[in-house]
Motif scaffolding. Structure first.
Motif, mmCIF file in Angstrom:
data_model
loop_
_atom_site.group_PDB
_atom_site.id
_atom_site.type_symbol
_atom_site.label_atom_id
_atom_site.label_comp_id
_atom_site.label_asym_id
_atom_site.label_seq_id
_atom_site.Cartn_x
_atom_site.Cartn_y
_atom_site.Cartn_z
ATOM 1 N N SER A 155 0.848 -1.185 0.000
ATOM 2 C CA SER A 155 0.000 0.000 0.000
ATOM 3 C C SER A 155 0.885 1.236 0.000
ATOM 4 N N SER A 156 0.429 2.241 -0.719
ATOM 5 C CA SER A 156 1.190 3.477 -0.777
ATOM 6 C C SER A 156 1.004 4.248 0.529
ATOM 7 N N GLU A 157 1.895 5.159 0.762
ATOM 8 C CA GLU A 157 1.846 5.936 1.987
ATOM 9 C C GLU A 157 0.670 6.902 1.933
ATOM 10 N N LYS A 158 -0.098 6.957 2.990
ATOM 11 C CA LYS A 158 -1.270 7.822 3.027
ATOM 12 C C LYS A 158 -0.840 9.271 3.223
ATOM 13 N N ILE A 159 -1.408 10.155 2.415
ATOM 14 C CA ILE A 159 -1.083 11.576 2.494
ATOM 15 C C ILE A 159 -2.018 12.228 3.512
ATOM 16 N N SER A 160 -1.469 12.965 4.418
ATOM 17 C CA SER A 160 -2.299 13.655 5.414
ATOM 18 C C SER A 160 -2.399 15.125 5.021
ATOM 19 N N SER B 8 -4.270 21.420 -4.674
ATOM 20 C CA SER B 8 -4.201 20.483 -3.561
ATOM 21 C C SER B 8 -2.771 20.070 -3.247
ATOM 22 N N SER B 9 -2.003 19.761 -4.274
ATOM 23 C CA SER B 9 -0.624 19.327 -4.039
ATOM 24 C C SER B 9 0.279 20.498 -3.638
ATOM 25 N N ALA B 10 0.019 21.684 -4.164
ATOM 26 C CA ALA B 10 0.860 22.837 -3.839
ATOM 27 C C ALA B 10 0.679 23.298 -2.391
ATOM 28 N N LEU B 11 -0.560 23.248 -1.909
ATOM 29 C CA LEU B 11 -0.844 23.761 -0.569
ATOM 30 C C LEU B 11 -0.961 22.676 0.487
ATOM 31 N N GLY B 12 -1.023 21.415 0.076
ATOM 32 C CA GLY B 12 -1.175 20.325 1.043
ATOM 33 C C GLY B 12 -2.551 20.288 1.665
ATOM 34 N N ILE B 13 -3.575 20.571 0.849
ATOM 35 C CA ILE B 13 -4.957 20.547 1.333
ATOM 36 C C ILE B 13 -5.727 19.487 0.573
#
Length: 112
Positions: free
Chosen positions: A25-30, A59-64
């Motif tokens: 399983s891939s690492e879950k992004i928080s 989403s990827s730029a801000l981590g949201i």
């Protein structure tokens, strides 16, 4: 008996016996689920400078997460900082507002 089964399986046409590995399983992004002051400031400052603005890029730029990214895009569009290029129910594409003024030409004919 186990050694003879392994030997038979190696000699068979299909090859060695299949070994079932554990699922990888891939690492879950928080990602963040609520805007804080720093993220909102980053949204207003960095996102309108990008060439192409999508939910995924925000989403990827801000981590949201994606729902916050959609809200942020709608907020920037309402502020007039970005404009919609293409809309589909599962992908919206935006771009920064061009700073060049739009010049409309008017043709006047002199019929005497």
């Amino acid at each position: 008996k186990k050694a003879t089964k392994d030997a038979k399986s190696k000699k068979s046409k299909k090859g060695a016996k299949k070994k079932w590995g554990g699922s990888r399983s891939s690492e879950k992004i928080s990602n963040k689920v609520v805007y804080d002051a720093e993220t909102l400031k980053q949204l207003k400052r960095a996102i309108p400078k990008k060439k192409v603005i999508t939910v995924s890029s925000v989403s990827s730029a801000l981590g949201i997460n994606g729902s916050l990214a959609r809200q942020g895009i709608r907020y920037l569009a309402a502020q007039g900082l970005i404009e919609k290029v293409s809309y589909h129910h599962n992908c919206c594409i935006y771009k920064p507002v061009s700073k060049e003024p739009v010049v409309k030409t008017v043709v006047v004919s002199n019929k005497d």
